[in-house]
Design an enzyme around this catalytic site. Structure first.
Site: not given
Ligand code: DGL
Length: 270
Positions: A8, A70, A194
């Site tokens: 994202s 992600c 995350c």
């Molecule tokens: N880096 C994304 C993940 O691993 C971020 C998620 C987001 O955009 O809230 O969940």
């Protein structure tokens, strides 16, 4: 041919960095859906729609293999994508399974029945959407029995990291670890679920204490990808070029990415 890496926003750069260190010759295209970040507060249909569009973009750009770097997209949209959208010769993989295989001490693709594992109390830190999906607990239950998982939705951390406000991100991490510890006082392991969180890994480790093993997702995903490519050599490429595209403002995203990886990164408009 290039491999697509999608997030994202900036978080997937932690995965890209680990992949580049492990496989410097592999060409990559990184797609940041910055115009729609964060995904972690969106509903499942929204995350699916946005993820499908990004993956299609990377397939159209010549990637046969796309990694959803992600967790939110992997947790909420991967299965649906794999069931509905994948054309012949294309593949999409997530970032959850390598981490769970490491936690449960399994080799890639070991589909034997779930069994007891050493770790019994696991803290999961992730976005609200990833926590709500319960995808981590589901994938874990396929592989292990008797593991108690306490999940903490870490509201605000992704936004703070995207904005470069590390003081706020670190304060939020301390608050989320305190909240987790009220529910599970002595976790043995912590999953940073995350791809943004490696940037605040030291803060997680400090707040959790030195005896809690913190699993680092980026290097696990890079190792798993290297392994996958030895089994699917037609998906790999050579030359090491790397392109960065975003749905957001390229100048702003480039500045954020340069700060994030501490090296010059230049994004173009997707
Ligand atoms: N880096 C994304 C993940 O691993 C971020 C998620 C987001 O955009 O809230 O969940």
């Amino acid at each position: 041919m290039p491999i697509g890496i999608f997030d994202s926003g900036l978080g997937g750069l932690t995965v890209l960095d680990a992949v580049q260190q492990k496989m410097p010759d592999q060409p990559l295209i990184y797609f940041a859906d910055s115009a729609h970040a964060p995904y972690g507060v969106r509903d499942a249909d929204d995350v699916y729609r946005l993820t499908a569009r990004a993956v299609q973009h990377l397939w159209d750009a010549g990637c046969d293999l796309v990694i959803l770097a992600c967790n939110t997209a992997s947790a909420v949209a991967l299965r649906r994508l794999q069931e509905n959208l994948v054309p012949d010769g294309k593949r999409v993989l997530g970032v959850f399974v390598p981490m769970i295989e490491a936690l449960t001490e399994r080799d890639w693709g070991d589909n034997s029945p779930p069994r007891e594992v050493n770790v019994k109390h696991v803290a999961l830190f992730a976005t609200p959407a990833t926590v709500a999906s319960r995808a981590f607990q589901r994938e874990l239950a396929f592989r292990a029995i008797g593991v108690d998982v306490e999940a903490q939705a870490c509201g605000g951390v992704v936004d703070a990291i995207e904005d470069g406000d590390m003081i706020l991100a670190e304060a939020l991490v301390r608050g989320h670890v305190d909240a987790l510890k009220r529910k599970m006082p002595h976790p043995q392991a912590a999953i940073l679920g995350c791809t943004h969180y490696p940037l605040v890994e030291a803060e997680f480790q400090a707040a959790l204490g030195g005896d809690v093993r913190v699993y680092s997702q980026a290097s696990l995903v890079a190792e798993s990808l290297a392994d996958y490519l030895t089994r699917h050599p037609s998906m790999a490429g050579t030359g090491g070029e790397c392109a960065f595209v975003t749905t957001g403002d390229p100048k702003q995203v480039s500045d954020g990415a340069t700060r994030f990886l501490r090296r010059k990164i230049e994004f173009l408009s997707a």
